[in-house]
Design a protein around this motif. Structure first.
Motif, short mmCIF file in Angstrom:
data_model
loop_
_atom_site.label_atom_id
_atom_site.label_comp_id
_atom_site.label_asym_id
_atom_site.label_seq_id
_atom_site.Cartn_x
_atom_site.Cartn_y
_atom_site.Cartn_z
N GLN A 1 -3.33 -1.73 6.66
CA GLN A 1 -4.33 -1.06 5.83
C GLN A 1 -4.65 0.33 6.35
O GLN A 1 -4.87 1.26 5.57
CB GLN A 1 -5.62 -1.89 5.79
CG GLN A 1 -5.48 -3.17 5.01
CD GLN A 1 -6.69 -4.07 5.17
OE1 GLN A 1 -7.18 -4.28 6.28
NE2 GLN A 1 -7.17 -4.59 4.07
N SER A 2 -4.68 0.49 7.66
CA SER A 2 -4.99 1.80 8.25
C SER A 2 -3.87 2.80 8.02
O SER A 2 -4.12 3.98 7.74
CB SER A 2 -5.23 1.66 9.76
OG SER A 2 -6.35 0.86 10.00
N ASP A 3 -2.63 2.34 8.14
CA ASP A 3 -1.48 3.23 7.99
C ASP A 3 -1.12 3.53 6.54
O ASP A 3 -0.51 4.55 6.25
CB ASP A 3 -0.25 2.64 8.69
CG ASP A 3 -0.41 2.59 10.20
OD1 ASP A 3 -1.28 3.29 10.75
OD2 ASP A 3 0.34 1.83 10.85
N GLY B 1 0.82 -1.20 0.00
CA GLY B 1 0.00 0.00 0.00
C GLY B 1 0.86 1.25 0.00
O GLY B 1 2.09 1.18 0.05
N TYR B 2 0.20 2.39 -0.07
CA TYR B 2 0.88 3.68 -0.15
C TYR B 2 0.20 4.68 0.76
O TYR B 2 -0.96 4.52 1.14
CB TYR B 2 0.81 4.23 -1.58
CG TYR B 2 1.53 3.38 -2.59
CD1 TYR B 2 2.82 3.68 -2.98
CD2 TYR B 2 0.92 2.28 -3.16
CE1 TYR B 2 3.50 2.90 -3.91
CE2 TYR B 2 1.58 1.49 -4.09
CZ TYR B 2 2.86 1.81 -4.46
OH TYR B 2 3.51 1.04 -5.38
N TRP C 1 4.37 7.33 -0.70
CA TRP C 1 5.38 6.51 -0.03
C TRP C 1 4.86 5.09 0.02
O TRP C 1 3.73 4.86 0.42
CB TRP C 1 5.61 7.06 1.38
CG TRP C 1 6.82 6.53 2.06
CD1 TRP C 1 6.87 5.48 2.93
CD2 TRP C 1 8.15 7.00 1.94
NE1 TRP C 1 8.16 5.28 3.37
CE2 TRP C 1 8.97 6.21 2.77
CE3 TRP C 1 8.74 8.03 1.21
CZ2 TRP C 1 10.33 6.42 2.89
CZ3 TRP C 1 10.10 8.22 1.34
CH2 TRP C 1 10.88 7.42 2.17
N HIS C 2 5.67 4.13 -0.37
CA HIS C 2 5.26 2.73 -0.52
C HIS C 2 5.62 1.89 0.71
O HIS C 2 6.63 2.14 1.35
CB HIS C 2 5.94 2.15 -1.75
CG HIS C 2 5.54 0.75 -2.07
ND1 HIS C 2 6.44 -0.18 -2.48
CD2 HIS C 2 4.34 0.14 -2.06
CE1 HIS C 2 5.81 -1.33 -2.69
NE2 HIS C 2 4.53 -1.15 -2.43
N ALA C 3 4.78 0.92 0.99
CA ALA C 3 5.08 -0.06 2.03
C ALA C 3 4.58 -1.42 1.55
O ALA C 3 3.61 -1.51 0.80
CB ALA C 3 4.41 0.31 3.34
N TRP C 4 5.26 -2.47 1.98
CA TRP C 4 4.89 -3.82 1.61
C TRP C 4 5.30 -4.75 2.74
O TRP C 4 6.06 -4.38 3.61
CB TRP C 4 5.60 -4.23 0.32
CG TRP C 4 7.08 -4.35 0.53
CD1 TRP C 4 7.79 -5.47 0.85
CD2 TRP C 4 8.04 -3.28 0.53
NE1 TRP C 4 9.13 -5.16 1.03
CE2 TRP C 4 9.30 -3.84 0.84
CE3 TRP C 4 7.96 -1.92 0.29
CZ2 TRP C 4 10.45 -3.06 0.91
CZ3 TRP C 4 9.11 -1.16 0.36
CH2 TRP C 4 10.33 -1.74 0.66
#
Length: 114
Positions: A94-96, A61-62, A72-75
């Motif tokens: 999902q919230s962040d 998500g971003y 900003w990407h996160a996985w």
């Protein structure tokens, strides 16, 4: 080096880093950086409780970049002993990171490798 000199050196380094462009490899269509949200050691957990008892999920998500330059990407991959732990990790991810999410629901057992 005195405390004053150290503070000046730090301020200068921060000023230079704020002016320098983000490296090309860190940019992708206005999306910057990235955070690895992975939790749990799938291999170790598989050895202790067995691969069919692990609760597993994946997330990507971003969120807006803190410097307002894009997203900003996160996985991450999560491996947990309980459904509750897995669901909590997925909910927090999902919230962040609420933009452009791609995830798998928490399922029991590791996915088979293709």
């Amino acid at each position: 080096m005195s405390k004053h000199q150290a503070a000046l050196a730090l301020a200068a380094a921060l000023a230079v880093s704020a002016v320098l462009p983000v490296p090309a490899q860190a940019q992708f269509f206005g999306m910057y950086g990235g955070d690895n949200l992975s939790r749990g050691d799938c291999k170790a957990l598989s050895k202790t409780i067995g691969p069919k008892k692990i609760w597993y999920s994946q997330f990507s998500g971003y969120k807006p970049d803190p410097w307002d330059r894009g997203l900003w990407h996160a996985w991450g991959i999560g491996c947990f002993k309980t459904y509750k732990e897995c669901k909590s990790w997925l909910y927090n991810s999902q919230s962040d990171w609420p933009r452009l999410m791609d995830f798998t629901f928490c399922k029991q057992g590791l996915p088979s490798k293709s």
